[in-house]
Design an enzyme around this catalytic site. Structure first.
Site, PDB file in Angstrom:
ATOM      1  N   GLY A  50      -0.365  -1.883  -1.439  1.00 52.89           N
ATOM      2  CA  GLY A  50      -0.825  -2.113  -2.882  1.00 52.89           C
ATOM      3  C   GLY A  50      -1.518  -3.238  -2.926  1.00 52.89           C
ATOM      4  O   GLY A  50      -1.229  -4.370  -2.739  1.00 52.89           O
ATOM      5  N   MET A  81       2.293  -0.361  -3.231  1.00 50.17           N
ATOM      6  CA  MET A  81       2.358   1.004  -2.397  1.00 50.17           C
ATOM      7  C   MET A  81       3.079   0.714  -1.320  1.00 50.17           C
ATOM      8  O   MET A  81       3.430  -0.263  -0.898  1.00 50.17           O
ATOM      9  CB  MET A  81       0.695   1.286  -2.282  1.00 50.17           C
ATOM     10  CG  MET A  81      -0.208   1.494  -3.305  1.00 50.17           C
ATOM     11  SD  MET A  81      -0.204   2.777  -3.933  1.00 50.17           S
ATOM     12  CE  MET A  81      -1.623   2.599  -5.190  1.00 50.17           C
ATOM     13  N   SER A 112       0.456  -8.739   8.426  1.00 46.65           N
ATOM     14  CA  SER A 112      -0.135  -9.465   8.877  1.00 46.65           C
ATOM     15  C   SER A 112      -0.725 -10.817   8.090  1.00 46.65           C
ATOM     16  O   SER A 112      -1.479 -11.534   8.568  1.00 46.65           O
ATOM     17  CB  SER A 112      -1.494  -8.555   9.079  1.00 46.65           C
ATOM     18  OG  SER A 112      -1.932  -8.501   7.792  1.00 46.65           O
ATOM     19  N   ASP A 127      -7.546  -7.896   0.537  1.00 46.08           N
ATOM     20  CA  ASP A 127      -6.578  -8.510  -0.277  1.00 46.08           C
ATOM     21  C   ASP A 127      -5.977  -9.912  -0.002  1.00 46.08           C
ATOM     22  O   ASP A 127      -5.728 -10.601  -0.661  1.00 46.08           O
ATOM     23  CB  ASP A 127      -5.386  -7.531  -0.333  1.00 46.08           C
ATOM     24  CG  ASP A 127      -5.690  -6.412  -0.918  1.00 46.08           C
ATOM     25  OD1 ASP A 127      -6.759  -5.941  -1.624  1.00 46.08           O
ATOM     26  OD2 ASP A 127      -5.182  -5.085  -0.425  1.00 46.08           O
ATOM     27  N   THR A 129     -17.514 -10.282  -0.990  1.00 47.21           N
ATOM     28  CA  THR A 129     -17.133 -10.485   0.533  1.00 47.21           C
ATOM     29  C   THR A 129     -17.874  -9.641   1.395  1.00 47.21           C
ATOM     30  O   THR A 129     -18.180  -8.635   1.050  1.00 47.21           O
ATOM     31  CB  THR A 129     -15.641 -10.126   0.604  1.00 47.21           C
ATOM     32  OG1 THR A 129     -15.439  -8.664   0.361  1.00 47.21           O
ATOM     33  CG2 THR A 129     -14.751 -11.088  -0.310  1.00 47.21           C
ATOM     34  N   ASP A 146       2.819   1.646   2.430  1.00 43.40           N
ATOM     35  CA  ASP A 146       1.379   2.094   3.356  1.00 43.40           C
ATOM     36  C   ASP A 146       2.219   3.054   4.413  1.00 43.40           C
ATOM     37  O   ASP A 146       3.171   2.437   5.284  1.00 43.40           O
ATOM     38  CB  ASP A 146       0.993   0.564   3.978  1.00 43.40           C
ATOM     39  CG  ASP A 146       0.107   0.010   2.915  1.00 43.40           C
ATOM     40  OD1 ASP A 146      -0.269   0.519   1.923  1.00 43.40           O
ATOM     41  OD2 ASP A 146      -0.195  -1.026   3.307  1.00 43.40           O
TER      42      ASP A 146
END
Length: 316
Positions: free
Chosen positions: A53, A25, A300, A261, A229, A27
């Site tokens: 994505g 994707m 990041s 992710d 998680t 963002d």
């Protein structure tokens, strides 16, 4: 990409091989506080365009940790398609199984982030949904067997099912991150060795909070291993009937976009490297925590060096 690297502990070893079948994707991230209510307009403080994505995010994390990664996916016939391919190649990911689909846009994800780092995301899959089961068979046919195969739900379920079946035929560890969560995908769970929802996704799919007893019941009914998680509380896994818990290191949270992710990418690398589930949770937690300390999605994600630098504090 070298097949000979060092493990997290420093000894020489073959690079773990991971195949990610999933989404890419672009963002489109807007930062504002507070976020607008229905019908309201607010002034934002920052805008950032980046690569995302769930599939691509997990592939990038695993590659930065040192895995040999092949990405299987589709992009659109627009300006975002070539940008996406170039970004994956720049990360060192094999993109020979990523194709351009005519008449489709590349997937996009408008994201709103507020001051405490929480986010709201709208996913427009575009070309990602054009990937079929036949495509997956064709793309994977000539690939060497992987140690781990990873899928998510931003592509068609038939493509996910085929990827997981092929992974099983290789003897790979198969991982399904069931996001975005939808009930129809529960039929796929038995094809995965590990299904990895976050606590919100677990509640949507199972109907209750992720308590120890409910995770055990869900694992039995779904016929899969479960890793859930829990955000700042870390992650839990059901291993041979016992609950394994690991907490993340304390960090200053800036932006949680993509942290889940990063967790899955770290988890995948650890399992592909032969680490046990407890160690895999620790590495996933560390990757997710480090991701939350910086703005953006893939921008990041931690490097191997960053993980190594924080690892003694996380595990000692």
């Amino acid at each position: 990409m070298s097949r000979q690297e060092t493990t997290m502990g420093g000894e020489a070893a073959r690079s773990p091989r991971i195949v990610v079948v999933g989404s890419s994707m672009i963002d489109l991230v807007a930062y504002a506080d507070p976020l607008p209510a229905a019908g309201e307009t607010v002034m934002g403080s920052r805008f950032q365009q980046g690569f995302g994505g769930k599939g691509a995010n997990q592939a990038v994390t695993a590659r930065r940790l040192g895995a040999d990664v092949t990405f299987v996916g589709r992009v659109g016939q627009d300006t975002f398609g070539p940008m996406t391919l170039e970004n994956l190649r720049a990360e060192g990911i094999d993109t020979s199984t990523v194709k351009v689909v005519e008449g489709h846009s590349t997937g996009v994800a408008p994201i709103w982030v507020q001051a405490d780092g929480t986010n709201r995301i709208i996913v427009v899959p575009g070309a990602n949904q054009a990937l079929t089961a036949a495509d997956v068979r064709s793309e994977i046919a000539d690939l060497p067997a992987a140690d781990v195969v990873v899928c998510q739900l931003e592509i068609a379920e038939e493509a996910v099912a085929e990827a997981l079946r092929i992974g099983r035929s290789w003897g790979a560890v198969t991982i399904l991150n069931p996001a975005p969560a939808r009930a129809s995908a529960i039929e796929l769970f038995s094809l995965a060795d590990w299904v990895v929802p976050n606590e919100t996704e677990f509640a949507l799919l199972w109907g209750t909070e992720a308590t120890d007893d409910e995770v055990r019941r869900a694992s039995r009914e779904w016929g899969c291993g479960l890793i859930v998680t829990l955000g700042e509380r870390g992650a839990i896994a059901l291993v041979d009937g016992a609950m394994v818990r690991r907490e993340p290191p304390a960090v200053d949270v800036v932006d949680t976009t993509g942290a889940g992710d990063a967790f899955v990418g770290g988890l995948s690398f650890a399992l592909a490297s032969g680490l046990d589930v407890g160690a895999a949770l620790e590495l996933g937690n560390l990757c997710g925590a480090l991701s939350a300390t910086a703005l953006g999605t893939q921008t990041s994600f931690p490097t191997r060096e960053a993980v190594e630098a924080h690892r003694p504090a996380a595990t000692g």
